[in-house]
Design a protein around this motif. Structure first.
Motif, short mmCIF file in Angstrom:
data_model
loop_
_atom_site.label_atom_id
_atom_site.label_comp_id
_atom_site.label_asym_id
_atom_site.label_seq_id
_atom_site.Cartn_x
_atom_site.Cartn_y
_atom_site.Cartn_z
N ARG A 41 -3.83 9.00 -5.16
CA ARG A 41 -3.21 7.92 -4.40
C ARG A 41 -4.26 7.03 -3.73
O ARG A 41 -4.05 5.82 -3.55
CB ARG A 41 -2.28 8.51 -3.35
N SER A 42 -5.40 7.60 -3.34
CA SER A 42 -6.44 6.80 -2.67
C SER A 42 -7.05 5.76 -3.58
O SER A 42 -7.70 4.83 -3.10
CB SER A 42 -7.53 7.73 -2.13
N PHE A 44 -5.39 3.64 -5.28
CA PHE A 44 -4.51 2.47 -5.31
C PHE A 44 -4.23 1.91 -3.93
O PHE A 44 -3.93 0.72 -3.80
CB PHE A 44 -3.18 2.83 -5.99
N GLU A 45 -4.27 2.73 -2.91
CA GLU A 45 -3.93 2.25 -1.57
C GLU A 45 -4.67 3.07 -0.52
O GLU A 45 -5.21 4.15 -0.81
CB GLU A 45 -2.43 2.35 -1.32
N THR A 46 -4.68 2.55 0.69
CA THR A 46 -5.33 3.24 1.80
C THR A 46 -4.42 4.33 2.34
O THR A 46 -3.22 4.13 2.53
CB THR A 46 -5.67 2.24 2.92
N ASP A 48 -2.92 6.53 5.14
CA ASP A 48 -2.69 6.52 6.58
C ASP A 48 -1.56 7.48 6.91
O ASP A 48 -1.15 8.30 6.09
CB ASP A 48 -2.39 5.10 7.06
N SER A 51 1.69 7.70 4.60
CA SER A 51 1.62 8.17 3.22
C SER A 51 2.28 9.53 3.10
O SER A 51 1.97 10.47 3.85
CB SER A 51 0.16 8.24 2.78
N GLU A 264 -11.33 0.64 -9.24
CA GLU A 264 -11.65 0.76 -7.81
C GLU A 264 -13.11 1.14 -7.60
O GLU A 264 -13.79 0.63 -6.69
CB GLU A 264 -10.73 1.81 -7.18
#
Length: 447
Positions: A41-42, A44-46, A48, A51, A264
């Motif tokens: 998941r990291s 594609f998105e940050t 926090d 999540s 990424e």
């Protein structure tokens, strides 16, 4: 009866051991799965507090750290429940630059469970969760004091847990320690549904086909064999297509995840490269500025050195000229030795005439000066030579004056300062006031 009781005890003990082993294995397996989903998941998105993967991972980690944790014994002998934060606080106090003291001083975090959750978030942002767990496991006495037998933290799986958590150091977490995530009132619940995905294998598909054929043959006795074969072939083709689609979909998802991860990673490396290039340019600019400033400073110092050398040369020339002028001035202040001897002889002649009573009545000081000049002329080397060149028999004319002895012996008798004075001093009537006046010269005695 005794043997029956012993048998029941052994059965219960085995059951408890099996349940404990299954529980440890389940928690460790789910922990590995949760770490993997976080890493995926990291890309594609940050990550926090919102999540779902992070919430599930924190719940799994809390269950692992709280597995078979001993309670706190009170004064009355009762055991009160204890949070894993008490163990972390005691076992991780020797970690360099730890955040335990800052967690304890937080105002909005009061309960022990809330402090433990805040600690998890802080160490994840610091990328030091594996370091803290490894340090706690090395303190075996403290771990033994806080956990019962069969706990995950006392088993061999704890080392694997620390190795699994190293992968989280590659994730950049972003948390708010004042939100609802650190609230200690809600218990941690693990969601197992993301990890319970069933995939049908090829063998099970073939067995289903056989079952369908069997059911079709038994249920449709009046149907013709051609229709049965056609239905079976269609069902087989559909099953094969479905299995192929599932395989392709799985491969596509894997390729898509790898593609996103690589993109990424490339983006991160490009950002690091651009930052390094800008930093290199800044360093080169600063180096050029420093070199330019040093060059200007060197030129200024060289100019100052040349100017100082010119000033030093001018000062040396002035000093040499001053010395020469001073020497010439001092030389001109004193008369020559020949003139001093001539003045002394003329003065002695006048003194001698006065002492013998042959003082002539000079009408004025001009006649006296003329007579002294004649006396000086008579003592010059050229005049002396002319006198010596005269014949021996030549007699000097006498004008009614008696002869006087030679005055050359009087040159060495002038030891006073008055005998070295010039004609101007004689005009001041210090020595020649009048013919009747006695000439007083304390330093001169006529011979």
């Amino acid at each position: 009866m005794a043997s029956l009781g012993v048998g029941l005890h052994l059965i219960r003990k085995r059951g408890a051991g099996r349940s404990s082993a299954v529980e440890r294995r389940n928690l460790l397996t789910v922990c590995r799965f949760s770490v993997k989903t976080l890493l995926d998941r990291s890309c594609f998105e940050t990550i926090d507090d919102s999540s779902a993967e992070f919430i599930n991972f924190v719940s799994v980690l809390e269950h692992i750290l709280s597995h078979r944790l001993k309670g706190q014994t009170t004064w009355f002998g009762y055991e009160s429940p204890r949070s894993f934060w008490d163990y972390i606080k005691a076992a991780c106090g020797k970690v360099p630059h730890n955040c335990i003291r800052s967690i304890e001083s937080m105002e909005n975090v009061r309960s022990s469970r809330a402090k433990g959750r805040a600690w998890i978030r802080v160490v994840l942002m610091e990328k030091r969760l594996s370091e803290y767990i490894s340090s706690a496991l090395r303190d075996f006495k403290t771990t033994r004091r806080f956990y019962e037998d069969g706990a995950i933290m006392l088993g061999e799986e704890a080392g694997l847990l620390a190795d699994t958590l190293i992968g989280l150091n590659t994730i950049d977490f972003s948390f708010c320690l004042k939100g609802e995530g650190v609230d200690g009132s809600c218990p941690a619940v693990i969601d197992y549904t993301p990890y319970l995905k069933f995939t049908q294998s090829a063998d099970s598909i073939s067995s289903d086909e056989e079952e369908m054929r069997t059911m079709g043959s038994s249920g449709s006795e009046s149907s013709t064999p051609d229709k049965m074969a056609t239905a079976a072939s269609i069902f087989t083709e559909q099953s094969n297509l479905v299995s192929k689609c599932k395989r392709f979909e799985q491969k596509y998802r894997m390729a898509l995840e790898q593609k996103g991860y690589l993109e990424e990673l490339v983006r991160l490396r490009e950002a690091q490269l651009s930052e390094a290039v800008s930093h290199n340019k800044a360093l080169q600019q600063s180096l050029a500025d420093t070199h330019l400033s040093h060059t200007l400073e060197k030129e200024q110092l060289e100019y100052i050195i040349l100017e100082l050398q010119d000033q030093l040369t001018v000062l040396k020339n002035n000093d040499l000229r001053s010395r020469q002028e001073l020497t010439a001035h001092l030389t001109n202040q004193w008369p020559s030795p020949v003139a001093l001897d001539a003045n002394a002889v003329a003065l002695d002649t006048l003194l001698y005439r006065k002492s013998t009573g042959q003082w002539e009545d000079f009408q004025s000081l001009e006649q006296l000066s003329a007579d002294m000049s004649l006396s000086q002329t008579s003592l010059e080397p050229s005049h002396t030579l002319s006198l010596e060149a005269r014949p021996t028999g030549t007699q000097w004319p006498h004008q009614g004056k008696e002869e006087t002895p030679s005055l050359r012996g009087l040159c060495g008798s002038l030891t006073s300062v008055a005998s070295y004075k010039s004609l101007a001093s004689l005009k001041s009537s210090e020595c020649l006031a009048s013919p009747a006046t006695e000439v007083s010269s304390p330093g001169v005695t006529p011979s």
